[in-house]
Design an enzyme around this catalytic site. Structure first.
Site, short mmCIF file in Angstrom:
data_model
loop_
_atom_site.label_atom_id
_atom_site.label_comp_id
_atom_site.label_asym_id
_atom_site.label_seq_id
_atom_site.Cartn_x
_atom_site.Cartn_y
_atom_site.Cartn_z
N LYS A 192 -35.65 102.03 -56.64
CA LYS A 192 -36.32 102.66 -55.49
C LYS A 192 -36.69 101.59 -54.48
CE LYS A 192 -40.53 103.64 -54.22
NZ LYS A 192 -40.41 103.48 -52.75
N GLU A 268 -43.93 91.25 -60.22
CA GLU A 268 -44.06 90.13 -59.28
C GLU A 268 -44.95 90.62 -58.16
OE1 GLU A 268 -43.04 87.29 -59.98
OE2 GLU A 268 -41.41 87.59 -61.41
N CYS A 269 -46.13 90.05 -58.05
CA CYS A 269 -47.13 90.64 -57.14
C CYS A 269 -47.54 89.70 -56.02
CB CYS A 269 -48.31 91.13 -57.95
SG CYS A 269 -47.86 92.36 -59.19
N CYS A 303 -44.79 86.83 -49.92
CA CYS A 303 -45.69 86.76 -51.07
C CYS A 303 -46.16 85.33 -51.33
CB CYS A 303 -45.01 87.32 -52.31
SG CYS A 303 -43.41 86.58 -52.61
N GLU A 402 -55.10 88.85 -49.66
CA GLU A 402 -53.76 88.66 -49.11
C GLU A 402 -53.67 89.41 -47.78
OE1 GLU A 402 -50.43 90.60 -51.13
OE2 GLU A 402 -49.32 88.72 -50.97
P1 NAP Z 1 -46.47 97.92 -52.37
O1 NAP Z 1 -47.19 98.79 -51.45
O2 NAP Z 1 -47.10 97.51 -53.64
O3 NAP Z 1 -45.07 98.64 -52.67
C1 NAP Z 1 -44.07 98.11 -53.50
C2 NAP Z 1 -43.22 99.24 -54.01
O4 NAP Z 1 -44.00 100.09 -54.86
C3 NAP Z 1 -42.66 100.13 -52.91
O5 NAP Z 1 -41.37 100.56 -53.25
C4 NAP Z 1 -43.66 101.28 -52.92
O6 NAP Z 1 -43.20 102.48 -52.36
C5 NAP Z 1 -43.93 101.43 -54.40
N1 NAP Z 1 -45.18 102.16 -54.66
C6 NAP Z 1 -46.25 102.30 -53.84
N2 NAP Z 1 -47.20 103.05 -54.41
C7 NAP Z 1 -46.72 103.42 -55.62
C8 NAP Z 1 -47.22 104.21 -56.69
N3 NAP Z 1 -48.41 104.80 -56.63
N4 NAP Z 1 -46.45 104.36 -57.80
C9 NAP Z 1 -45.23 103.79 -57.87
N5 NAP Z 1 -44.70 103.05 -56.90
C10 NAP Z 1 -45.43 102.85 -55.79
O7 NAP Z 1 -46.01 96.57 -51.68
P2 NAP Z 1 -45.38 96.42 -50.24
O8 NAP Z 1 -46.45 96.75 -49.27
O9 NAP Z 1 -44.10 97.15 -50.16
O10 NAP Z 1 -45.02 94.85 -50.24
C11 NAP Z 1 -45.95 93.85 -50.05
C12 NAP Z 1 -46.45 93.25 -51.37
O11 NAP Z 1 -45.36 92.76 -52.14
C13 NAP Z 1 -47.35 92.06 -51.16
O12 NAP Z 1 -48.47 92.15 -51.99
C14 NAP Z 1 -46.48 90.87 -51.58
O13 NAP Z 1 -47.19 89.75 -51.99
C15 NAP Z 1 -45.66 91.46 -52.66
N6 NAP Z 1 -44.42 90.68 -52.90
C16 NAP Z 1 -44.34 89.90 -54.01
C17 NAP Z 1 -43.19 89.12 -54.25
C18 NAP Z 1 -43.08 88.26 -55.49
O14 NAP Z 1 -41.98 87.83 -55.81
N7 NAP Z 1 -44.17 88.00 -56.21
C19 NAP Z 1 -42.12 89.18 -53.36
C20 NAP Z 1 -42.24 89.98 -52.22
C21 NAP Z 1 -43.40 90.74 -52.01
P3 NAP Z 1 -43.61 102.84 -50.80
O15 NAP Z 1 -42.75 101.95 -50.00
O16 NAP Z 1 -43.30 104.26 -50.65
O17 NAP Z 1 -45.06 102.52 -50.64
#
Ligand code: NAP
Ligand code: MG
Length: 500
Positions: A192, A268-269, A303, A402
């Site tokens: 997804k 990975e957060c 991230c 963050e």
């Molecule tokens: P996010 O809001 O946590 O979303 C990540 C994924 O999870 C998206 O596909 C999202 O779908 C889905 N999701 C959201 N709510 C959910 C739920 N209740 N149940 C299941 N899945 C759900 O993160 P983001 O805003 O897309 O990305 C930013 C974050 O990613 C930052 O915190 C960043 O640090 C982290 N990140 C970490 C790394 C690493 O390697 N550690 C790399 C890149 C990014 P939707 O799009 O529909 O919300």
């Protein structure tokens, strides 16, 4: 299609783009069972780009069934390793042949500068698939040191059906970090993409099938997190979830697994990474160039963004002046214009969140020395200035949370011990950088900082050969990239034989 990084050629290529907007299940484009869709927009203009199929639980179930069928058939999971390698290498070739298109899709949907997408994101995506492909027929299993009456084989087997849930900040690349090692290990996938960036993921699934990946092995279910994402997390026939995204949503996947089938979960957060600059840093011009990349590259939507600059008080003013000078050369604007280093924020609510953090920084007494405002409103897009706060303390909200925007916080220190305490005073532990000429100090501090990757005298996440992932609340259960990523996508099996 390769892309000439020149405005006229870019506009012409955009005009020719065709968007794939359906789910991709069992080797075919399909609509959602409900018929529902959602709109994806270009955050640099605020205009709608495409209408995407909105998958829900029924569609996820259909994709999981296709993935399971493919897995159980052995068509991929038991394919001869050298043959599996050949298919994934062909997939990398198909990605390369369509690199310009993939770069444009990520630029249009995420507001990322085309220069970055064309020279970093997509080349890294291709390298990732190729690297994991090449590893496939070089990994050996083990025989344990048993007595003469037994033979014990210790084998790695694919986990089964892997659900991948990925974010929007590096759309194609985050897909590759998951599917590269997962496919190499022989798994089937249901992925997804983020709601805000589905287009490159759907196209990648189509290219994989063109390269000879059997139908059902790589399925893409675009949709919302709470529906499609949750359905993957709670599915009783998904064996593992590989997630990249926020710590908040990462927690949900542990809960989903606990409340369903105890599927394996790798997270990975987020991060709040320190850049520690000692008074003996080799060259402050080089430090400044790295600090700007660390703080502002990808608009801070990274991230491992080095959002906390922890700098020795004796060089702080000099370094901050140099950083501000370099930061001014990073132009923000239309991401399709290759002269711009920075594009827009991903969406309006996120722009507002970033502006909210800037307001919080001012209210808590940090000194705003550069930027701080929304810009280019006439474009309809969500642009924000590169922003630097001086005189930040590590207790302030801008130093703790963050931000995921181009906001750098400068914190000063007096002693090495104090610098390490500040660096570690965070819930996160994804990445860190340090700058010093003292070899002993470099080793001491690199070991003292609790983070998955520590770069010395540069800002870097390493390359495809190095594992990437976080300590503390930045990660759970595994690592992306490198040979260690293969392990998390496999089960360990013992075969114990009695010899006559
Ligand atoms: P996010 O809001 O946590 O979303 C990540 C994924 O999870 C998206 O596909 C999202 O779908 C889905 N999701 C959201 N709510 C959910 C739920 N209740 N149940 C299941 N899945 C759900 O993160 P983001 O805003 O897309 O990305 C930013 C974050 O990613 C930052 O915190 C960043 O640090 C982290 N990140 C970490 C790394 C690493 O390697 N550690 C790399 C890149 C990014 P939707 O799009 O529909 O919300
Ligand atoms: Mg989100």
């Amino acid at each position: 299609m390769s892309l000439k990084l020149e405005s006229k050629a870019i506009r012409a290529a955009v005009a020719k783009l065709k968007f794939r907007t359906s789910a991709f299940i069992d080797g075919k484009f399909v609509k959602a069972q409900s018929g529902e869709t959602f709109i994806t927009e270009n955050p640099a203009t605020g205009q709608p780009l495409a209408e995407i199929t909105a998958c829900a639980a029924a569609d996820v179930d259909r994709a999981v069934k296709a993935a399971r069928k493919a897995f159980d058939s052995g068509v991929w999971s038991r394919m001869k390793p050298s043959d599996r390698k050949a298919v994934l290498l062909k997939f990398a070739d198909r990605l390369e042949a369509n690199a310009g298109e993939l770069a444009l899709l990520d630029t249009l949907e995420a507001g990322k500068p085309i220069g970055d997408c064309a020279t970093m994101d997509i080349p890294d995506t291709i390298t990732c698939i190729r690297w994991h492909a090449e590893a496939i027929d070089k990994i050996y299993n083990h025989v344990s040191p048993t007595g003469p009456d037994n033979l014990a084989l210790i084998l790695r087997e694919p986990v089964g059906v892997v659900g991948c849930v990925v974010p929007w900040n590096f759309p194609a690349q985050m897909v590759a970090w998951k599917i590269g090692p997962a496919l190499a290990a022989g798994n089937s996938i249901v992925l997804k993409p983020a709601e805000l960036t589905s287009l490159s993921a759907i196209r990648m699934a189509e290219l994989a099938v063109e390269a000879g990946l059997p139908a059902g092995v790589f399925n893409v279910v675009p949709g919302l997190g709470e529906t499609a994402g949750q359905a993957i997390g709670r599915h009783m026939d998904v064996d593992m979830v590989a997630f990249t995204g926020s710590t908040e949503v990462g927690r949900y996947f542990l809960k989903y697994a606990a409340e369903s089938n105890l599927k394996r979960v790798v997270l990975e957060c987020g991060g709040k990474s320190p850049q520690v600059v000692f008074a003996d840093a080799p060259d402050l011009d080089i430090v400044a160039a790295n600090a700007v990349s660390a703080g502002f590259w990808n608009m801070g939507e990274n991230c491992s963004c080095g959002s906390r600059l922890i700098v020795h008080k004796s060089i702080k003013d000099k370094l901050v002046a140099k950083i501000a000078k370099v930061a001014k050369t990073w132009k923000t604007g239309d991401p399709l214009d290759p002269s711009n280093r920075l594009g827009s924020m991903i969406e309006k609510p996120h722009l507002e969140k970033v502006l909210g953090y800037i307001a919080a920084g001012k209210a808590e007494g940090a000194r705003l020395i550069m930027g701080g405002k929304q810009i280019l409103q006439k474009s309809g897009g969500y642009f924000v200035e590169v922003t630097i706060f001086d005189e930040v303390t590590n207790k302030m909200k801008i130093a703790r949370e963050e931000i995921f925007g181009p906001v750098l916080s400068v914190i000063s220190f007096s002693t090495e011990a104090e610098a390490v305490v500040i660096a570690n005073d965070t819930n996160y532990g994804l990445a860190a950088s340090l700058y010093t000429q003292d070899l002993n100090r470099a080793h001491r501090v690199a070991r003292g900082i609790r983070a998955g990757t520590v770069s010395v005298n540069c800002f870097s996440e390493g390359d495809i050969t190095t594992p990437f992932g976080g300590y503390k609340q930045s990660g759970f259960g595994g690592r992306d990239k490198s040979i260690w990523a293969h392990e998390q996508y496999s089960e360990l099996k013992t075969i114990w034989m009695q010899l006559a």
